[in-house]
Scaffold this motif. Structure first.
Motif, short mmCIF file in Angstrom:
data_model
loop_
_atom_site.label_atom_id
_atom_site.label_comp_id
_atom_site.label_asym_id
_atom_site.label_seq_id
_atom_site.Cartn_x
_atom_site.Cartn_y
_atom_site.Cartn_z
N GLY A 99 0.88 -0.77 0.00
CA GLY A 99 0.29 -0.22 0.07
C GLY A 99 1.03 0.82 -0.31
O GLY A 99 -0.07 2.65 0.04
N ARG A 102 2.93 3.21 -4.91
CA ARG A 102 2.09 3.78 -6.14
C ARG A 102 2.62 3.81 -6.70
O ARG A 102 1.77 4.17 -7.67
CB ARG A 102 0.70 4.05 -5.35
N SER A 103 3.81 4.65 -7.17
CA SER A 103 3.78 5.70 -8.14
C SER A 103 4.45 4.62 -9.45
O SER A 103 5.05 3.50 -9.06
CB SER A 103 4.83 6.27 -8.19
N LEU A 120 -0.18 -3.89 -7.96
CA LEU A 120 -0.63 -2.71 -7.02
C LEU A 120 -1.60 -3.76 -6.53
O LEU A 120 -2.93 -4.05 -6.91
CB LEU A 120 -1.08 -1.31 -7.20
N THR A 122 -3.62 -1.31 -4.32
CA THR A 122 -4.47 -0.33 -4.35
C THR A 122 -4.38 0.78 -5.28
O THR A 122 -4.09 -0.69 -6.52
CB THR A 122 -3.20 0.90 -2.91
N PRO A 124 -3.28 3.63 -7.79
CA PRO A 124 -1.74 4.11 -8.09
C PRO A 124 -2.08 5.56 -7.83
O PRO A 124 -3.24 5.64 -7.55
CB PRO A 124 -1.88 3.15 -9.90
N GLY A 125 -0.56 6.17 -7.86
CA GLY A 125 -0.61 7.27 -7.65
C GLY A 125 -0.16 8.51 -8.44
O GLY A 125 -0.92 9.76 -8.93
N SER A 149 -3.08 -2.02 -11.97
CA SER A 149 -3.58 -2.25 -9.95
C SER A 149 -4.98 -3.22 -10.19
O SER A 149 -5.68 -3.05 -11.18
CB SER A 149 -4.08 -0.58 -10.20
N SER A 152 -9.32 -1.68 -5.39
CA SER A 152 -9.10 -1.43 -3.89
C SER A 152 -10.42 -2.26 -3.34
O SER A 152 -11.32 -2.04 -4.35
CB SER A 152 -8.93 0.23 -3.12
#
Length: 339
Positions: A99, A102-103, A120, A122, A124-125, A149, A152
């Protein structure tokens, strides 16, 4: 690549979601967790795993290896993507379950160390190759996807709900609030952090937060880009979440019964991802569920001509199951490309 060979999976992060991923994969023949990266002591990681699985005696510790129904899994003491030698373990895919990373740059660190693809747990960033929600847009995946990703838990639940209803009704706009268990990055006592409200005790307060699902929703469901606002209420429970979605339908003739009927039919088509329930359940009743969305028929209410309120339940184990589903999707896709 043959689909007869199990997916060789690497995990970074052995928190709650990581442990759920490992436990779920251990009881399937099509996925093998080869290595886990976490800075926790092996004895403590093993202890935490045994504390929450249904059959703790199935898992043992042999030096730096977890041993379970799925075989032996190497534990590596690192929490940095750039330090984990995925190439040594010949993994097919890495799930970053921390978590934290995220980048796109952080995901590239996994790729640079030998991970063919990174997924991911989560949102993403920043922009990556794909956000994949099983049951919604899995047909969009492509062989060249490297940074992916699975959204979530909240995003999956919301996307499944909206995708299902939009196939039958025109939805003009709406709002979604997840009443969410507190998370591991919240303080249990008041403690100065970067955000005023999240500096307050998670164990004592209902804490309003934003949620990024609304920002990324259009990447999964273009029809809803800019139409749904999302927010979070973190509450003092450890597990179990409630999704409260309020929608404005174009057709005033749509009833609560219509919505319930559509969701019931959809759950029959996607039994591994969705369910419906007509019992007066509460959050603890959903614990252990591997569904992404448990639709609460008693929670559907109509107000005025166009407004319908819905309630749905979910917990993180369902999201762990969908992460493994995404790993399988790419494994099958890669096999077809090789064939």
């Amino acid at each position: 690549m043959s689909t007869d060979r199990p997916v060789r999976l690497g995990l970074m992060g052995f928190g709650q979601t990581g442990r759920q991923l490992y436990d779920l994969a251990s009881h399937r023949d099509d996925i093998t967790v080869i290595a886990i990266a976490d800075i926790g002591k092996p004895q403590i990681l093993h202890y935490l795993l045994q504390s929450e699985v249904a059959r703790p005696a199935e898992y043992s510790l042999d030096g730096n290896y977890l041993v379970g129904p799925g075989g032996r899994t190497r534990l590596m003491s690192t929490d940095q993507p750039a330090e984990m030698p995925w190439d040594v373990f010949d993994v097919d895919l890495v799930i970053d379950a921390t978590g934290r990373y995220r980048s796109a740059d952080e995901m590239r660190a996994h790729l640079g160390n030998g991970a063919p693809r990174v997924l991911l747990r989560t949102l993403p960033g920043d922009d990556i190759d794909r956000i994949v929600i099983p049951g919604v847009n899995e047909e969009s995946i492509a062989p060249q996807d490297r940074m992916v990703s699975a959204g979530s838990p909240t995003t999956s639940a919301l996307c499944l709900l909206l995708h299902t209803l939009s196939q039958h009704f025109v939805i003009e706009c709406g709002s979604a609030t997840t009443v969410h268990a507190y998370t591991s990055d919240q303080a249990l006592q008041d403690y100065a952090g970067s955000d005023y409200r999240r500096s307050r005790s998670a164990a004592r307060n209902i804490i309003p937060n934003g949620h990024e699902a609304g920002h990324w929703l259009g990447h999964v469901l273009p029809l809803f880009a800019g139409k749904i606002t999302t927010s979070t209420l973190n509450v003092p429970v450890q597990e179990g979440c409630l999704l409260d979605v309020n929608l404005v339908f174009e057709d005033a003739a749509v009833t609560a019964d219509d919505v319930n009927r559509v969701m019931t039919e959809a759950a029959k088509r996607l039994p591994e991802q969705m369910g419906v329930i007509d019992d007066p359940i509460v959050s603890s009743d959903v614990l252990g569920s591997s569904l992404s969305l448990l639709f609460d028929i008693q929670g559907t209410l109509k107000a005025g001509e166009h407004f319908v309120k819905t309630l749905s339940w979910y917990e993180t184990r369902g999201h762990a199951a969908r992460l493994l589903d995404v790993a399988r999707l790419y494994h099958r896709l890669d096999a077809r490309e090789v064939a």
